[in-house]
Design an enzyme around this catalytic site. Structure first.
Site, short mmCIF file in Angstrom:
data_model
loop_
_atom_site.label_atom_id
_atom_site.label_comp_id
_atom_site.label_asym_id
_atom_site.label_seq_id
_atom_site.Cartn_x
_atom_site.Cartn_y
_atom_site.Cartn_z
N HIS A 98 0.90 -5.66 0.69
CA HIS A 98 1.51 -4.74 1.64
C HIS A 98 2.66 -5.43 2.36
O HIS A 98 2.63 -6.64 2.60
CB HIS A 98 0.47 -4.27 2.65
N CYS A 150 6.30 -2.85 -0.54
CA CYS A 150 7.06 -1.72 -0.01
C CYS A 150 8.08 -2.20 1.02
O CYS A 150 7.90 -3.25 1.64
CB CYS A 150 6.13 -0.71 0.64
#
Length: 814
Positions: free
Chosen positions: A396, A445
């Site tokens: 993440h 991301c």
């Protein structure tokens, strides 16, 4: 040897090999096959099989390699059917061949001979052990010829000679039954120490040892090139030659031969030698190939060899690194956020490829914030002038004001910059080391984090050696591709196909971007973005030319965290002997396996377990001492591990505070004992601090090198209140080399839902939704949307992407 399997064993617990053989028999049987078995089971009220169930089983024949019998056995297993019930059904079915599948073989080989490489003059020992229902007879063969005095389970040749090299096999007879072992290759090396009578020889067992180094050569065009190396060890080592850091196709023998060398063969050569758990490199040697020149003498043309001075300038100048170091971090088991799968596979694959490019790789899974910061500090210690430094992160992440943040597995929900690591802060510290090349590959991301409005004040130096490869564009998601198995994320799926190419790193990444752009599954949804200030033709394949004595010290520091414990041979009072082996899946993941080498003749059953591990490691007892690597979570290394062992996987070694001490418990039963109660023996084993545990990454941040660039005070035990930072005006100062259209391929005004359709069922979504995030358009204007959170990587199977995945991928407007 028992006459049959335990009747209380669940069908679902049968070994895969037994089920496969049983299904083959039932599928091909006509009158007493799976259909008749289904009818018999259907009449039993305990495990009633309906006509609909039989219809579903029959449809399996329409599938590739589909088995109706396998489907039927699964249904029976789900309804509690045991092996005893199944044997009764097969008895009623009068299918003796199927019934025989559930009985252990009359003769079974337990220990197979292993290939080995050893030095001339040492002892050669090959072992083959079997169990049977009658006395066993052994006979060893070399190719087709019987080996003299080879009628015992252990073949001993002492001392071994060069002519003893070859392929060996053992035949075992038990009454009328005969089985052959697997082939074992024996490679005998003529080492630097000459063979002499009276020498005290010892056998080579276990770890590899390099005994023959290649030698530099100066040749003329047209002459033969011969490079030779050699290592001893068990199993027999594998070889792969490299030229100028680039793999040479089909060069997988100890000897590298080029019958007619040309100037193109000029360069620096070395060989990678590896086994299932070890890897080493030979010295890098120079091969110079001078051209033949023509000189004119009294009107006639004659061929003459070039002067020796031509060797000095026979190859163009090439850029070099003083060392090459890579830190790979894959975070997947998040405590407060959705978990991922692809980072483990991605880190494993990149680690293997980078090692082939002579990188010293540190590969780590599932790090907390303090562990990530300490790992970065150790990584920085390996860097100095001229070193190529590469940082890969999968997990993440988010991006605010041009700064990229990596999210640790213990990050709170929501998280802010103080809970994460800023990539640009790490770059600043790398620049202070005067590195030759700084490469960042960020597989995460890059959406905006509206809970974090701070901007680290990173003033970066303008250097022409920085390359960023982002798996996706700014304000976009990165996708992983997963299913019930383990597959790569989109970025690494294409990156690993190009990583070994001898090209400037930016050219290589451009090609990866082009490949990704042709991938239908993510076209228009994920595009690689490259930012670079690289002025020279720096490549990951560049050779290493150590600068000074500091290189040796830095290499020792790296080696300290990658030392595997020595293989052990443990002897127990009952006469049994076991092998305790170790392998590394990652720098912080250790595999332990136990193997019975010898057991007393009157012992009918013998098994060795490992137990009593430190509580720091949080090992699940249900996943220890399994018969297959996959049962304990060892998916990536399973093909490289020895067979017929019990396996245990220890992860998160960075949390180990003390030396790793555990117990090896031997369990055995004796035929003479009426009650069949097992007898236990135990041994305590101390293997010190293996692999990355030596660096004590579990400690609170012990240096300020990684923290000093953070915008606020911080403690690893609590999340500080963050203060607002400056408005978004902080940007990277690099010259861009990415394609201009890439930034416009993703529309952040849509979110992406990805669904999986296993047999018509719908499940799995692109990213989770919490109640505290917003989404915004290209102009940066924030628009509240209480359902959106930081997006995670979506999941789907690689093999299904071109069919089911394409159809089920859809954009859903806000």
């Amino acid at each position: 040897m028992a006459d049959s399997l335990d009747r209380s064993t669940k069908i679902s617990s049968l070994k895969e090999s037994v089920v496969k053989k049983l299904c083959e028999v039932l599928d091909k049987s006509n009158n007493n096959g799976w259909r008749k078995l289904g009818e018999i089971v259907g009449s039993d009220k305990r495990f009633k099989v309906s006509s609909d169930d039989m219809e579903m089983c029959s449809l399996r024949v329409l599938e590739v390699e589909g088995s109706p019998s396998l489907m039927l056995l699964r249904l029976m297993g789900e309804r509690g059917c045991t092996t005893g019930h199944l044997m009764d059904y097969l008895q009623t079915l009068s299918n003796s061949e199927a019934l025989q599948c559930l009985k252990p073989p009359v003769l079974q080989i337990l220990v197979q001979p292993q290939s080995v490489a050893l030095i001339c003059g040492h002892n050669l020992r090959l072992s083959c052990y079997a169990v049977g229902r009658s006395p066993l007879q052994y006979r060893w063969f070399k190719s087709r010829e019987e080996v003299p005095h080879g009628a015992t389970p252990e073949l001993l040749i002492s001392p071994v000679r060069l002519e003893d090299a070859g392929f060996y096999i053992c035949r075992i007879n038990s009454g009328d039954v005969c089985e052959f072992s697997q082939w074992a290759q024996v490679d005998v090396l003529n080492g630097s120490t000459p063979c002499a009578s009276g020498q005290s020889y010892h056998s080579v067992d276990g770890r590899m040892k390099l005994v023959i180094q290649p030698q530099s050569q100066h040749l003329h065009a047209g002459e033969a090139l011969l490079l030779e190396c050699g290592a001893v060890g068990r199993p027999i080592p594998r070889y792969q030659w490299y030229r100028n850091g680039v793999l040479i196709p089909n060069a997988t023998k100890r000897k590298l031969t080029v019958a007619d060398a040309m100037q193109d063969h000029h360069g620096r050569y070395r060989c990678e030698i590896s086994s299932s758990s070890e890897r080493m490199w030979t010295n890098e040697v120079d091969v110079a190939v001078a051209p033949r020149i023509s000189v004119q003498i009294t009107g006639a043309m004659e061929c003459s060899e070039a002067p020796s001075g031509l060797f000095l300038n026979s190859a163009p100048e090439q850029l070099c690194a003083t060392n090459k170091v890579a830190l790979l971090i894959g975070n997947l088991s998040y405590q407060n956020h959705p978990q991922l799968k692809a980072p483990m596979v991605d880190v494993y694959d990149l680690s293997n490829l980078l090692q082939q490019l002579n990188f010293k790789v540190v590969s780590l899974l599932d790090l907390t914030e303090s562990e990530m910061r300490n790992a970065v500090d150790e990584f920085l210690l390996l860097l100095h002038k001229g070193v190529y430094g590469l940082l890969y992160y999968a997990g993440h992440g988010y991006e605010n004001y041009g700064n990229s943040f990596m999210v640790p597995v213990d990050a709170p929900n929501p998280y802010r910059s103080a809970n994460c690591l800023c990539v640009q802060s790490i770059l600043k510290l790398m620049q202070e080391k005067e590195t030759g090349l700084n490469v960042f590959l960020l597989d995460m991301c890059r959406k905006r984090n509206f809970h974090d409005d701070s901007a680290p004040n990173n003033v970066l130096r303008v250097t022409a050696n920085i390359v960023f490869g982002y798996a996706t564009c700014q304000d976009a998601e990165a996708f992983e591709l997963s299913s019930t198995g383990f597959t790569n994320g989109v970025f690494v799926k294409f990156l690993k196909k190009r990583l070994m190419e001898d090209e400037k790193i930016t050219v290589l990444l451009d090609r990866v971007a082009e490949d990704m752009g042709q991938f239908d599954a993510t076209k228009g949804k994920q595009a690689l973005e490259i930012r670079s200030s690289l002025a020279e033709r720096r490549a990951l394949t560049d050779p290493i030319l150590p600068g000074d004595s500091a290189d040796l010290a830095h290499s020792r520091l790296w080696a300290k965290a990658h030392e595997l414990p020595e293989t052990m041979s443990l002897h127990f009072d009952c006469g049994a002997q076991i092998k305790l082996g170790f392998a590394a899946e990652f720098s912080n993941v250790l595999v332990i396996y136990t193997h019975i080498i010898k057991k007393p003749e009157d012992m009918s059953f013998c098994q060795a377990h490992v137990t009593d591990f430190s509580l720091d490691l949080d090992v699940d007892p249900k996943e220890m001492n399994r018969e297959t690597p996959e049962e304990t979570g060892i998916y990536l290394l399973s093909s490289s591990l020895p067979q017929h062992c019990l396996y245990t996987r220890l992860s998160s070694l960075q949390k180990l505070r003390e030396e790793l001490v555990f117990t090896v418990c031997l369990q055995g039963t004796f035929a003479a004992m009426d009650d069949d109660h097992p007898v236990y023996w135990s041994r305590s084993v101390n293997i010190g601090k293996p692999l990355i545990a030596r660096l004590d990454l579990h400690r609170a941040m012990r240096r300020n090198s990684c923290l000093q660039t953070c915008p606020m005070p911080h403690s690893p035990s609590q999340s500080p209140c963050h203060s607002p930072g400056p408005e978004h005006h902080q940007h990277l100062l690099y010259h861009g080399s990415h394609q201009g259209q890439a930034l416009n391929r993703l529309s952040p005004q849509h979110h992406l839902d990805i669904y999986e359709h296993p047999q018509g069922a719908v499940g799995g979504c692109a990213f989770s939704r919490y109640d505290h995030f917003s989404q915004y358009g290209y102009d940066g204007a924030c628009e509240p949307e209480l359902k959106l959170s930081i997006p995670i990587e979506a999941t789907e199977d690689i093999t299904e992407l071109q069919t089911v995945f394409i159809k089920s991928l859809q954009l859903q407007p806000q």
